[in-house]
Design a protein around this motif. Sequence first.
Motif, PDB file in Angstrom:
ATOM      1  N   ILE A  55       0.836  -1.182   0.000  1.00 56.19           N
ATOM      2  CA  ILE A  55       0.000   0.000   0.000  1.00 56.19           C
ATOM      3  C   ILE A  55       0.876   1.239   0.000  1.00 56.19           C
ATOM      4  N   SER A  56       2.053   1.135   0.522  1.00 55.21           N
ATOM      5  CA  SER A  56       2.932   2.259   0.431  1.00 55.21           C
ATOM      6  C   SER A  56       3.618   2.260  -0.901  1.00 55.21           C
ATOM      7  N   ALA A  57       3.717   1.157  -1.475  1.00 55.12           N
ATOM      8  CA  ALA A  57       4.358   1.056  -2.776  1.00 55.12           C
ATOM      9  C   ALA A  57       3.554   1.717  -3.833  1.00 55.12           C
ATOM     10  N   LEU A  58       2.302   1.510  -3.785  1.00 58.78           N
ATOM     11  CA  LEU A  58       1.455   2.051  -4.814  1.00 58.78           C
ATOM     12  C   LEU A  58       1.730   3.500  -5.005  1.00 58.78           C
TER      13      LEU A  58
ATOM     14  N   HIS B 183     -10.783   9.206   2.978  1.00 59.99           N
ATOM     15  CA  HIS B 183     -10.962   7.914   3.657  1.00 59.99           C
ATOM     16  C   HIS B 183     -11.165   6.832   2.594  1.00 59.99           C
ATOM     17  N   LEU B 184     -10.325   5.781   2.623  1.00 62.82           N
ATOM     18  CA  LEU B 184     -10.387   4.683   1.662  1.00 62.82           C
ATOM     19  C   LEU B 184     -10.567   3.369   2.402  1.00 62.82           C
ATOM     20  N   ASP B 185     -11.445   2.496   1.872  1.00 63.66           N
ATOM     21  CA  ASP B 185     -11.661   1.171   2.456  1.00 63.66           C
ATOM     22  C   ASP B 185     -11.369   0.091   1.422  1.00 63.66           C
ATOM     23  N   TYR B 186     -10.804  -1.035   1.891  1.00 69.32           N
ATOM     24  CA  TYR B 186     -10.443  -2.155   1.024  1.00 69.32           C
ATOM     25  C   TYR B 186     -10.947  -3.473   1.601  1.00 69.32           C
ATOM     26  N   ASP B 187     -11.226  -4.424   0.715  1.00 67.27           N
ATOM     27  CA  ASP B 187     -11.463  -5.807   1.099  1.00 67.27           C
ATOM     28  C   ASP B 187     -10.191  -6.593   0.830  1.00 67.27           C
TER      29      ASP B 187
ATOM     30  N   GLU C  56       9.598 -10.135  -7.066  1.00 66.29           N
ATOM     31  CA  GLU C  56       8.440  -9.245  -7.109  1.00 66.29           C
ATOM     32  C   GLU C  56       7.501  -9.615  -5.973  1.00 66.29           C
ATOM     33  N   ILE C  57       7.242  -8.664  -5.092  1.00 66.43           N
ATOM     34  CA  ILE C  57       6.383  -8.961  -3.952  1.00 66.43           C
ATOM     35  C   ILE C  57       4.973  -8.404  -4.103  1.00 66.43           C
ATOM     36  N   VAL C  58       4.801  -7.390  -4.966  1.00 64.40           N
ATOM     37  CA  VAL C  58       3.461  -6.849  -5.154  1.00 64.40           C
ATOM     38  C   VAL C  58       3.351  -6.181  -6.519  1.00 64.40           C
ATOM     39  N   ASN C  59       2.187  -6.328  -7.110  1.00 68.48           N
ATOM     40  CA  ASN C  59       1.856  -5.654  -8.357  1.00 68.48           C
ATOM     41  C   ASN C  59       0.614  -4.826  -8.058  1.00 68.48           C
ATOM     42  N   PHE C  60       0.717  -3.492  -8.198  1.00 68.28           N
ATOM     43  CA  PHE C  60      -0.418  -2.663  -7.823  1.00 68.28           C
ATOM     44  C   PHE C  60      -0.913  -1.810  -8.979  1.00 68.28           C
ATOM     45  N   HIS C  61      -2.213  -1.468  -8.904  1.00 67.27           N
ATOM     46  CA  HIS C  61      -2.888  -0.706  -9.941  1.00 67.27           C
ATOM     47  C   HIS C  61      -3.413   0.587  -9.330  1.00 67.27           C
ATOM     48  N   VAL C  62      -2.984   1.740  -9.870  1.00 67.54           N
ATOM     49  CA  VAL C  62      -3.374   3.037  -9.331  1.00 67.54           C
ATOM     50  C   VAL C  62      -4.063   3.856 -10.422  1.00 67.54           C
ATOM     51  N   THR C  63      -5.125   4.574 -10.067  1.00 65.92           N
ATOM     52  CA  THR C  63      -5.926   5.297 -11.058  1.00 65.92           C
ATOM     53  C   THR C  63      -5.081   6.319 -11.815  1.00 65.92           C
ATOM     54  N   ASP C  64      -5.436   6.539 -13.087  1.00 67.92           N
ATOM     55  CA  ASP C  64      -4.657   7.465 -13.930  1.00 67.92           C
ATOM     56  C   ASP C  64      -5.166   8.902 -13.855  1.00 67.92           C
ATOM     57  N   ASP C  65      -5.990   9.218 -12.819  1.00 63.76           N
ATOM     58  CA  ASP C  65      -6.415  10.607 -12.632  1.00 63.76           C
ATOM     59  C   ASP C  65      -5.530  11.280 -11.590  1.00 63.76           C
ATOM     60  N   LYS C  66      -5.882  12.483 -11.160  1.00 63.03           N
ATOM     61  CA  LYS C  66      -5.032  13.253 -10.252  1.00 63.03           C
ATOM     62  C   LYS C  66      -5.007  12.689  -8.834  1.00 63.03           C
TER      63      LYS C  66
ATOM     64  N   LEU D  70      -5.355   6.887  -6.868  1.00 62.56           N
ATOM     65  CA  LEU D  70      -5.861   5.970  -5.855  1.00 62.56           C
ATOM     66  C   LEU D  70      -5.471   4.530  -6.183  1.00 62.56           C
ATOM     67  N   PRO D  71      -4.979   3.767  -5.217  1.00 61.04           N
ATOM     68  CA  PRO D  71      -4.714   2.347  -5.441  1.00 61.04           C
ATOM     69  C   PRO D  71      -6.038   1.578  -5.490  1.00 61.04           C
ATOM     70  N   VAL D  72      -6.292   0.916  -6.617  1.00 61.81           N
ATOM     71  CA  VAL D  72      -7.535   0.170  -6.808  1.00 61.81           C
ATOM     72  C   VAL D  72      -7.341  -1.307  -6.501  1.00 61.81           C
ATOM     73  N   LEU D  73      -6.196  -1.855  -6.900  1.00 64.06           N
ATOM     74  CA  LEU D  73      -5.915  -3.273  -6.690  1.00 64.06           C
ATOM     75  C   LEU D  73      -4.463  -3.466  -6.291  1.00 64.06           C
TER      76      LEU D  73
END
Length: 269
Positions: free
Chosen positions: A9-12, A34-38, A224-234, A237-240
């Motif tokens: 989550i810090s990587a993202l 405020h962000l929530d994740y499952d 590789e320990i994590v692959n993360f997906h972050v939104t391409d807007d301003k 936000l980490p989505v996955l």
Amino acid sequence: MKHKLLLLISALLLACSAGAQCPVVNTAFKSGEHLDYDLYFNWKFIWKKVGTASMKIDAANYNNKPGYVIDLLTKGSKQADFFFKMRDTLTCYVSEQLEPLYFRKASVEGKKYRLSQVWYNYLDSVNVEVSQSFLYCDEPVKCVTDTLQRPVYDMMSLLAYARTIDFTSLKKGTRLTFPIATGKRIENQYLVYRDKKRTKSDHSIVYNCYRVSLITEDDGEEKEIVNFHVTDDKNHLPVLLDLALNFGSAKAKLLSMDGLLHRISSVAR
């Protein structure tokens, strides 16, 4: 799993360069976000929800210096706790220019308890004194202090800083190196920009995202320990967050968001 989840989550965040750690203008978030994740774990080819994560940003002062406090909490579900209790509580203070000021991570894994802390003392425009402490269960506290050239981050302050970075400046395959204070030592981690990808959140919305990998070294070999997906807007936000674990794999999927600085413009059409 939890340590990697937090690392992730810090990587993202990191699309940052290896240049000087200088004050920046925060363009990505505001107090009240405020962000929530499952959280999911792959068990015998079946993805099972095992817990939740929540991250919140508020205005705060640290040693009379105005800025932000970022809190991250991860916890297992009641069903998961029956087999193995997991809790992580992270707190980070940064200045208004997103310079790291203090970091704390407390974690419970079964009957094991860990506490890591990092303090930053800026000596001048180039050098920073980093004091760290680490407590494991009932063992004596281990402390270390180093003076290094900037930049130095912890996983949470890196998240705050990197969300201000322009991902469009990165080419496919770009590899970046950044230092992280863990509470025990300073470690170099590597970030590799992969590509753009459409990613579905846990609230069933598909976002256009940047895909990035976090790489570490284990016994001289990169992993590789994590692959993360972050939104391409301003908001960036980490989505996955897709994690490779020693005993399987795990995912953290965005469930809800509130208090964003910018309108979400990354929804795939």
